[in-house]
Design a protein around this motif. Structure first.
Motif, PDB file in Angstrom:
ATOM      1  N   SER A 143      39.237  28.323  55.190  1.00 23.45           N
ATOM      2  CA  SER A 143      39.037  29.760  54.997  1.00 23.45           C
ATOM      3  C   SER A 143      38.203  30.036  53.748  1.00 23.45           C
ATOM      4  N   ASN A 184      41.980  26.712  51.393  1.00 25.58           N
ATOM      5  CA  ASN A 184      41.257  27.756  50.669  1.00 25.58           C
ATOM      6  C   ASN A 184      40.453  27.130  49.532  1.00 25.58           C
ATOM      7  N   TRP A 219      42.454  24.659  59.341  1.00 24.07           N
ATOM      8  CA  TRP A 219      41.205  25.416  59.309  1.00 24.07           C
ATOM      9  C   TRP A 219      40.874  25.796  57.876  1.00 24.07           C
ATOM     10  N   LYS A 270      46.160  25.552  56.245  1.00 26.70           N
ATOM     11  CA  LYS A 270      45.074  26.474  55.924  1.00 26.70           C
ATOM     12  C   LYS A 270      44.528  26.083  54.558  1.00 26.70           C
ATOM     13  N   LYS A 316      41.571  29.174  66.885  1.00 23.75           N
ATOM     14  CA  LYS A 316      42.311  28.145  66.156  1.00 23.75           C
ATOM     15  C   LYS A 316      43.176  27.276  67.060  1.00 23.75           C
ATOM     16  N   ARG A 359      38.827  32.619  51.811  1.00 25.26           N
ATOM     17  CA  ARG A 359      39.605  33.554  50.995  1.00 25.26           C
ATOM     18  C   ARG A 359      39.530  33.205  49.518  1.00 25.26           C
TER      19      ARG A 359
END
Length: 206
Positions: free
Chosen positions: A152, A178, A150, A176, A144, A154
């Motif tokens: 993810s 999601n 970034w 981040k 990273k 999740r």
């Protein structure tokens, strides 16, 4: 100074994302479907220098297909712990080839750290957390570096600690994302079927 170096300097000095940025993005995209959200994020350059991080597990095809549909040039980072099943390594190549994602990066554990802390490759058997730290957490942190954000895979349903998972959050000064945070198992299964995505070869074996 070359053009590439000048561009790198611009990336390195850009302000880090803050919680205010995450809150604004969460507010803007509330109620917006995931494909539309991703297309807007990439088209408007809202994520800065970004990459999608994937373990190429049983549900990874959904996130990667969503990202590839929005922008197939988004880099894909794979953390190879050097303990991966051969089937996972082959699945990675098969899936990325099918999706047309050509910007690919692989990060592996530091050989010097492995030699010092897991020379016999058995740390997983007596210290699983320590094994995860040197084979997954540290390489991911390294992967990273240089990124502004970034993406993810999740999902809130995967853990009781993720019952409320925002689409955008801040982690170490990076944004981040999601995209699947509010998806449930049925959503994933329906997406697999609708787009005829290849399954991980080991899924049928449990």
């Amino acid at each position: 100074m070359g053009e590439a170096a000048r561009k790198l300097d611009v990336v390195d000095v850009r302000p880090a994302f803050t919680q205010v940025d995450a809150d604004a993005l969460n507010a803007r995209f509330v109620g917006v479907d995931t494909p539309t959200m991703l297309k807007a994020l990439f088209a408007e350059g809202l994520l800065g220098r970004t990459a999608v991080v994937s373990s190429f597990g049983t549900e990874s095809a959904v996130l990667l297909h969503l990202v590839a549909t929005a922008d197939p040039t988004v880099p894909v980072v794979f953390v190879d712990t050097l303990k991966m099943f051969p089937e996972t390594l082959a699945y990675r190549e098969t899936l990325l080839d099918r999706l047309g994602m050509t910007s690919r990066a692989v990060v592996t554990p530091d050989p010097a750290v492995l030699a010092k802390r897991d020379a016999n490759e058995l740390r997983w058997s007596f210290d699983p957390d320590g094994c995860c730290e040197i084979r997954k957490v540290e390489p991911l942190k390294r992967a990273k570096e240089g990124l502004d954000s970034w993406i993810s895979g999740r999902k809130a349903f995967q853990s009781v600690t993720r019952q409320s998972l925002p689409r955008f959050e801040i982690e170490d000064g990076r944004l981040k994302v999601n995209p699947l945070g509010d998806w449930v198992k049925a959503d994933l299964e329906a997406y697999f079927t609708a787009h005829d995505l290849p399954r991980h070869p080991l899924e049928s074996q449990g």
